[in-house]
Design an enzyme around this catalytic site. Structure first.
Site, short mmCIF file in Angstrom:
data_model
loop_
_atom_site.label_atom_id
_atom_site.label_comp_id
_atom_site.label_asym_id
_atom_site.label_seq_id
_atom_site.Cartn_x
_atom_site.Cartn_y
_atom_site.Cartn_z
N LYS A 260 0.85 -1.19 0.00
CA LYS A 260 0.00 0.00 0.00
C LYS A 260 0.89 1.24 0.00
O LYS A 260 1.93 1.27 0.66
CB LYS A 260 -0.89 -0.01 1.25
CG LYS A 260 -1.69 1.25 1.48
CD LYS A 260 -2.78 1.43 0.45
CE LYS A 260 -3.58 2.70 0.71
NZ LYS A 260 -4.60 2.92 -0.32
N CYS B 211 -2.02 10.64 -6.21
CA CYS B 211 -2.97 10.34 -5.13
C CYS B 211 -4.13 11.30 -5.25
O CYS B 211 -4.15 12.36 -4.60
CB CYS B 211 -2.29 10.44 -3.77
SG CYS B 211 -1.35 8.97 -3.38
#
Length: 315
Positions: free
Chosen positions: A50, A134
């Site tokens: 992650k 992101c």
């Protein structure tokens, strides 16, 4: 060993031979050690963690993920256990079994450099991936769409890390942007691989019956994944394959079948990541994808991936 009738799915990434080109996408089935262990036990040939931040994050409020008829929408908000958790996992990972990528997505330049320095100093064979995309953190812009900030970050990382690393990019939609980003990436010799794409940012899915958005964060705006984004992912893979001939391309986006894997490889990817479909099906998907890819290659008469990888025909 493959027989004459069974295609060889083996590939090579940064001079390391791998059994096949399959791996997870950062953010899917990789937040906790138990999930990473499940990937290690699967048919995936490599693993990525992650995307991590300096400290642990709970992420955005639920519901923040919704499966859709042709994929998914999410606004996860970088839930992760903090970089020290993933460095500890990396320290105990069996690299002889399969490579491990550590994805880094600090919320500032200083955060990124702190994590990069820590990964450099532990001297592990883990592969660093800087996530420049992101789109689902409220109030935070994507470095991948701020070309000056991207160049500054890569210059700092290349100087600090001094080892091969890679980047994960957002999708681009204009040839001028492909050209500009490629020029930036090509400046950095140690930048060895490019992962494209992250989700298509700031989509909005509406539930007609409820007259409502389907996820809570950002008033329902989130990253689109799955079948919806396959054409965009293939375009970005091929665009950077053409423009960055010394970089290795990792394809990500819209992979649900062995045919989709084949298309990413044909467009120029060396490894192919699975996101939404992995989320929905679990790590067993890698065995199915490998079988479907082998069946398609056999049908087409290909014995090895290198016989077609990057050889997309144009009209």
């Amino acid at each position: 060993m493959p027989t004459s009738a069974t295609p060889d799915l083996g590939t090579e990434f940064l001079e390391r031979p791998l059994a096949n080109p399959l791996m997870n996408a950062a953010g899917v089935w990789c937040t906790l050690a138990a999930q990473l262990d499940a990937l290690a036990d699967s048919e995936a040939a490599a693993i990525v963690t992650k995307s991590c931040t300096l400290v642990r994050r709970d992420g955005n409020p639920e519901p923040r993920y919704r499966a859709l008829p042709l994929g998914s929408i999410n606004s996860m908000g970088l839930p992760n256990e903090g970089y020290l958790y993933y460095l500890d996992y990396a320290a105990h990972h069996d690299y002889d079994h399969k490579p491990l990528f550590v994805s880094v997505s600090g919320l500032s330049l200083d955060d990124n450099l702190t994590i990069v320095a820590a990964l450099r100093d532990v001297v592990l064979p883990a592969l660093l991936e800087i996530n420049l995309s992101c789109p689902n953190v409220p109030g935070k812009a994507q470095p991948g769409y701020d070309f000056e900030a991207m160049d500054e970050l890569l210059a700092e990382v290349a100087t600090a890390y001094r080892r091969p690393f890679g980047v994960k990019l957002p999708p681009y939609f204009d040839f001028a942007h492909f050209d500009t980003v490629a020029q930036i990436l090509n400046r950095y010799e140690h930048l060895a691989f490019i992962t494209c794409i992250n989700s298509v940012g700031n989509a909005l899915i509406i539930d007609t019956g409820q007259e409502s958005a389907v996820i809570r964060p950002k008033d329902g705006f989130g990253g689109l994944g799955g079948d919806y984004v396959l054409p965009t992912a293939l375009a970005n893979v091929n665009a950077f394959h053409r423009r960055c001939p010394t970089k290795t391309i990792i394809g990500c986006g819209g992979v649900r079948t062995g045919e989709h894997v084949f298309q990413h490889l044909l467009a120029g990817a060396t490894l192919v990541q699975v996101g939404t479909a992995l989320y929905e099906e679990g790590p067993g998907i890698f065995q199915r994808l490998a079988r479907e890819l082998a069946e398609l290659m056999a049908h087409k008469g290909y014995r090895r991936i290198d016989e077609f990888r990057g050889r997309l025909k144009t009209l």
